[in-house]
Design an enzyme around this catalytic site. Structure first.
Site, PDB file in Angstrom:
ATOM      1  CB  SER A  56      -3.058  -2.326   1.115  1.00 44.46           C
ATOM      2  OG  SER A  56      -3.696  -1.261   1.632  1.00 44.46           O
ATOM      3  CG  LEU A  68       2.900  -0.751  -1.092  1.00 43.83           C
ATOM      4  CD1 LEU A  68       1.751  -0.581  -2.330  1.00 43.83           C
ATOM      5  CD2 LEU A  68       4.065  -0.286  -1.307  1.00 43.83           C
ATOM      6  CG  HIS A  69      -1.675   2.559   3.639  1.00 46.60           C
ATOM      7  ND1 HIS A  69      -2.096   1.587   2.515  1.00 46.60           N
ATOM      8  CD2 HIS A  69      -2.883   3.653   3.333  1.00 46.60           C
ATOM      9  CE1 HIS A  69      -3.235   2.089   1.937  1.00 46.60           C
ATOM     10  NE2 HIS A  69      -3.713   3.237   2.381  1.00 46.60           N
ATOM     11  CD  GLU A  70       4.414   2.322   9.198  1.00 43.23           C
ATOM     12  OE1 GLU A  70       5.006   2.923   9.820  1.00 43.23           O
ATOM     13  OE2 GLU A  70       3.025   2.098   9.532  1.00 43.23           O
TER      14      GLU A  70
END
Length: 508
Positions: free
Chosen positions: A430, A433-435
């Protein structure tokens, strides 16, 4: 005669005093009007109320508060009247009520329902907590306090809206959302992203037909999934997309990547169960047998469009599409999407533009900016969660007749690893993917989003410690909301904005 005396009294209207009745159990006739009729009617209504279910409820309440098992249990012999007493009419009811009132004062075993309505009845019968104490606050109904909070919230935010409009006017800019360069990357990505699921489907077909081994199929899936996430990054950077346009494209690419991982993992397990002769722990049901089938092109297309990240050959389906309900959901989705844009343009953008870098300015100035930004940020995330996780996924589910609509649970279904390792892997994936979703559209790599996700792991440990120490979940929940709404999200927003502005200044 008694009958003639009664007739003379009621019909003659003479002024002389009536004769004494021969039998004392007969009452004089009721007056037909005036204040006497009102008083008598009130007395009759009071007697009926005492004999009604309200008295039984009062007796139960009396017995529950005082701890009297006999009072809270079955009614006494005086309250449960016999058939002959019920046939006695109002006269016998009045005598029973009088006896109950008198017996209650003398401590007799009569009906004490009348005593519960008297001033001498004790009000404080047992020890009780305050309604607002920590032990009893969630056992009480605080509808009035909740309504007060809603009124105060509406009043405060109405003032902020009026103040913002008077200060800045209506701020709507189309260039922040899309620009002319964004038209080049959308067709390129939207038309090319379906190639990766088709490639994964071809790999599975070859593996199920024993044309390639499981090891080769796994290597091909790793190559396809890696290419699927790297290719959109290169396209967005090459086309110089707008921030929001690039974010939406990379967000779609991340969803496709997660679906491809689930597609490859599930089909690998199906091959082991059906072709490798692997034993299962328990007997398979009919639904389980239906989900142990090789993939088809129709199943793949449905899975790529369905609001889920867990692949299976068949899903529970609804009977029909509710058109009226679907139209209402679409209208709500458009309203909340426009509300998100209004909050960003009208509230968040002016605060961020007029702020300083939180790590380079003064401490008090940074705290003041973060607190000012926290309120619109909370509204933005609530609207985003409701619009995407509820409205948009419900719209997709209704169109596709997708039955299981618990969209807010964990998206993984593997149970073969330890819980600690699973939490670490899920947070790591997570965070990455957020970065990617933030760094690629902003064209900077600062790892603020990565750190914001990974720092939740020590918060989980701290929350578990506080829960075991204080035996209460309120402390951990308050810590989560503080770091998510007041500190975490506004701080990341300020950091990314000022880093983007610095990058643009250096480029100029």
């Amino acid at each position: 005669m008694v009958g003639s005396d009664g007739d003379g009294d009621g019909g003659g209207g003479e002024a002389h005093a009536p004769a004494a009745p021969a039998h004392h159990h007969r009452r004089p006739p009721r007056p037909r009007g005036g204040s006497g009729a009102i008083v008598e009617g009130f007395a009759a209504a009071l007697r009926r109320r005492i004999r009604s279910g309200a008295a039984a409820a009062a007796r139960a309440s009396f017995g529950g508060d005082s701890g009297d098992e006999a009072a809270s249990g079955e009614p006494s012999s005086s309250s449960s009247s016999s058939p002959s007493r019920r046939r006695g009419g109002d006269s016998n009811g009045a005598e029973a009520s009088s006896a109950a009132g008198g017996g209650g004062g003398r401590g007799c075993g009569g009906d004490f329902s009348a005593f519960t309505f008297r001033a001498a009845a004790p009000v404080h019968r047992k020890a009780k907590e305050s309604p607002l104490s920590s032990d009893a606050i969630f056992k009480q109904s605080h509808a009035g306090l909740f309504n007060l909070c809603i009124v105060v919230l509406v009043a405060v935010n109405s003032r902020l809206i009026i103040e913002n409009l008077m200060k800045y006017g209506l701020l709507i800019r189309a260039g922040f959302w899309f620009n002319d360069k964004s038209l080049r990357d959308w067709p390129l990505l939207i038309l090319s992203l379906p190639a990766f699921p088709l490639g994964a489907f071809a790999v599975e077909k070859l593996a199920f037909n024993n044309v390639i081994t499981d090891a080769v199929a796994t290597c091909l899936h790793i190559f396809l999934s890696t290419t699927e996430i790297v290719y959109p990054v290169l396209v967005i950077l090459k086309c110089d997309s707008a921030v929001l346009s690039g974010f939406l494209l990379i967000f779609i690419a991340c969803i496709v990547w997660l679906k491809l991982v689930s597609f490859a993992h599930t089909n690998h397990d199906i091959r082991q169960l059906t072709m490798g002769g692997k034993k299962v722990d328990n007997e398979l049901s009919t639904v389980d047998m239906d989900n142990l089938q090789p993939p088809t092109l129709g199943n793949l297309i449905y899975f790529m469009m369905a609001p889920t990240l867990c692949y299976q050959p068949s899903y529970p389906r609804t009977s029909c599409v509710r058109k009226g309900w679907l139209i209402r959901q679409i209208i709500l989705y458009l309203i909340f999407t426009g509300l998100q844009g209004f909050i960003i343009e009208q509230y968040i953008n002016p605060i961020v533009v007029n702020s300083q870098h939180p790590l380079k300015g003064g401490l008090l100035n940074a705290v003041e900016t973060v607190l000012k930004l926290s309120l619109p940020n909370v509204y933005l995330w609530l609207c985003m969660f409701y619009a995407f996780f509820h409205l948009w996924l419900s719209i997709l589910a209704e169109i596709l007749r997708f039955g299981d609509r618990e969209f807010y649970k964990d998206w993984w279904n593997a149970k073969t690893i330890d819980e600690e390792v699973a939490v670490l892997i899920s947070f790591l994936v997570s965070a990455v993917l957020h970065e990617i979703c933030v760094a690629v559209p902003c064209r900077i790599l600062k790892f603020w989003a990565f750190l914001g996700i990974m720092l939740q792991i020590p918060l989980i440990v701290l929350t578990a410690y506080l829960k075991s120490k204080f035996r209460d979940t309120m402390v951990g929940n308050m810590i989560f909301w503080f770091f998510f709404c007041i500190y975490g999200q506004p701080m990341c927003l300020l950091l990314y904005y000022h880093d983007v502005m610095n990058r643009i200044e250096k480029a100029r």
